[in-house]
Scaffold this active site. Structure first.
Site, PDB file in Angstrom:
ATOM      1  N   HIS A 163       0.846  -1.200   0.000  1.00  0.00           N
ATOM      2  CA  HIS A 163       0.000   0.000   0.000  1.00  0.00           C
ATOM      3  C   HIS A 163       0.877   1.244   0.000  1.00  0.00           C
ATOM      4  CE1 HIS A 163      -3.887   2.080   0.660  1.00  0.00           C
ATOM      5  NE2 HIS A 163      -3.089   3.016   1.160  1.00  0.00           N
ATOM      6  N   CYS A 164       1.036   1.821  -1.171  1.00  0.00           N
ATOM      7  CA  CYS A 164       1.767   3.072  -1.313  1.00  0.00           C
ATOM      8  C   CYS A 164       1.185   3.819  -2.507  1.00  0.00           C
ATOM      9  CB  CYS A 164       3.268   2.835  -1.479  1.00  0.00           C
ATOM     10  SG  CYS A 164       3.685   1.662  -2.787  1.00  0.00           S
ATOM     11  N   HIS A 165       1.613   5.059  -2.692  1.00  0.00           N
ATOM     12  CA  HIS A 165       1.054   5.907  -3.734  1.00  0.00           C
ATOM     13  C   HIS A 165       2.177   6.652  -4.459  1.00  0.00           C
ATOM     14  CE1 HIS A 165      -2.750   5.494  -1.458  1.00  0.00           C
ATOM     15  NE2 HIS A 165      -2.040   5.823  -0.394  1.00  0.00           N
ATOM     16  N   THR A 199      -6.186   9.704  -4.523  1.00  0.00           N
ATOM     17  CA  THR A 199      -7.404  10.441  -4.841  1.00  0.00           C
ATOM     18  C   THR A 199      -7.116  11.783  -5.498  1.00  0.00           C
ATOM     19  OG1 THR A 199      -7.508  11.384  -2.606  1.00  0.00           O
ATOM     20  CG2 THR A 199      -8.719   9.332  -2.992  1.00  0.00           C
ATOM     21  N   ARG A 205     -10.104   0.659  -6.518  1.00  0.00           N
ATOM     22  CA  ARG A 205     -10.346   1.127  -5.158  1.00  0.00           C
ATOM     23  C   ARG A 205     -11.675   1.866  -5.095  1.00  0.00           C
ATOM     24  NH1 ARG A 205      -6.931   5.513  -1.485  1.00  0.00           N
ATOM     25  NH2 ARG A 205      -6.894   4.297   0.453  1.00  0.00           N
ATOM     26  N   ARG A 233     -14.597  12.749   3.702  1.00  0.00           N
ATOM     27  CA  ARG A 233     -13.754  13.932   3.556  1.00  0.00           C
ATOM     28  C   ARG A 233     -12.899  13.879   2.288  1.00  0.00           C
ATOM     29  NH1 ARG A 233      -8.854  11.955   5.222  1.00  0.00           N
ATOM     30  NH2 ARG A 233      -8.987  10.159   6.618  1.00  0.00           N
ATOM     31  N   TYR A 246     -12.002   1.494   1.195  1.00  0.00           N
ATOM     32  CA  TYR A 246     -11.533   2.450   2.191  1.00  0.00           C
ATOM     33  C   TYR A 246     -12.747   3.077   2.839  1.00  0.00           C
ATOM     34  CZ  TYR A 246      -8.494   6.081   4.232  1.00  0.00           C
ATOM     35  OH  TYR A 246      -7.805   6.891   5.099  1.00  0.00           O
ATOM     36  N   ASP A 260       2.074   3.175   3.092  1.00  0.00           N
ATOM     37  CA  ASP A 260       1.197   4.304   2.762  1.00  0.00           C
ATOM     38  C   ASP A 260       1.993   5.527   2.310  1.00  0.00           C
ATOM     39  OD1 ASP A 260      -1.385   5.441   2.396  1.00  0.00           O
ATOM     40  OD2 ASP A 260      -1.209   6.522   4.293  1.00  0.00           O
ATOM     41  N   ASN A 275      -2.488  13.592   3.559  1.00  0.00           N
ATOM     42  CA  ASN A 275      -3.490  14.164   4.465  1.00  0.00           C
ATOM     43  C   ASN A 275      -3.224  13.929   5.945  1.00  0.00           C
ATOM     44  OD1 ASN A 275      -5.544  15.385   2.646  1.00  0.00           O
ATOM     45  ND2 ASN A 275      -5.654  13.295   1.843  1.00  0.00           N
TER      46      ASN A 275
END
Length: 306
Positions: A33-35, A79, A126, A132, A159, A258, A263
């Site tokens: 899980h990374c972006h 996102t 996803r 939010r 999520y 992550d 955020n």
């Protein structure tokens, strides 16, 4: 040429100098899980985004991978890029087989585009229910997407906030694909690990085809990153939740950093410390090998031996 936007005020940039973990990760460890964020000069952020991050591109991600001793990555569409998967796909392709991707797609996506994503290394989509971060998650549109991806053998990453699971569980159970839950369903760690809320989450995992990411203690913690007795034992309030999931579902758990930690408003984690957190939730060599190697390889690289 892209018009560059300033970062969201107060945005915390990722840790530029992460420590070297004390835990020696097993060979073949997967950061599941990374972006990637941009970089903006190459990949625009979506107009409808809820935040504008710092740059955190593939070069920085791969440098962190090597620094931590990770072998592979699963790159989840951020996102801030909306349904334009270009940055994620570019990173997956650049990894030379050492990465897989999770996309965000719209209901009108065609079969040809889905097959192109599959060929690039994408293995799932996803669905985001965190209010939010998204304006809405229309269930019929998501069902349409689920039906389209099912023939590819993809899974659905979910999520959501823990308090919303009771109203979402039936919908999740109706989806025709395996499910992967981000961040243990975001439990409220001020409540008992054996209490009704987390027990309900565990029952949901037990009765479905569900995998769980034992990730993001920095998002869930109340006590914070302070070390215990001078040791590299942080986020202690999250440990019982992670350990419970690992013990009950040893063959259904995944782990990830992550990075680059979107955020966060309280603190930016040291990624080396996040690696060392693993040994407190997966306390045996066997548990760690399943969590870090065997399980993600079975899900994302099933044709290769873990």
């Amino acid at each position: 040429m892209h018009t560059l936007s300033p970062k969201t005020p107060g945005w915390l940039d990722w840790c530029q100098d992460p420590s070297v973990p004390e835990l020696r990760l097993p060979a073949g460890t997967v950061d599941a899980h990374c972006h990637v964020f941009g970089p903006q000069t190459e990949f625009s952020f979506a107009p409808e985004r809820k935040y504008t991050p710092c740059d955190g591109g593939k070069d920085q991600l791969f440098a962190l991978r090597d620094h931590l001793g990770v072998a592979r990555n699963v790159i989840v569409q951020a996102t801030c890029h909306g349904a334009d998967n270009s940055a994620m796909v570019d990173a997956v392709r650049a990894a030379g087989g050492r990465a897989r991707g999770i996309a965000t797609v719209r209901p009108d996506i065609g079969e040809a585009e889905l097959r192109d994503l599959d060929a690039a290394g994408v293995r799932g989509v996803r669905f985001n229910f965190v209010r939010r971060l998204v304006d809405a998650s229309p269930k019929e549109a998501l069902r349409t997407i689920a039906r389209k991806i099912a023939p590819l053998g993809w899974h659905i990453v979910l999520y959501f906030e823990s308090a919303d699971l009771p109203e979402l569980a039936d919908f999740f159970g109706s989806l025709p694909a395996p499910l992967v839950v981000d961040h243990m369903g975001r439990p409220d760690v001020t409540k008992p690990v054996g209490g009704p809320e987390f027990s309900g989450f565990l029952r949901f995992v037990d009765r479905q085809d569900v995998w769980v990411k034992v990730t993001c203690p920095e998002r869930l913690t109340v006590t914070g990153p302070a070390a215990l007795d001078g040791e590299r034992h942080a986020y202690t309030d999250v440990v019982p939740f992670g350990r419970r999931v690992v013990e009950e579902f040893p063959d259904q758990v995944l782990w990830g950093t992550d990075w680059p930690h979107p955020n966060l408003t309280d603190h930016m984690p040291d990624d080396g410390l996040l690696v060392d957190h693993v040994r407190h939730v997966a306390v045996t060599d066997d548990q760690r090998h399943r969590l870090l190697v065997a399980n993600p390889m079975r899900l994302y690289w099933p044709d290769e031996n873990a």
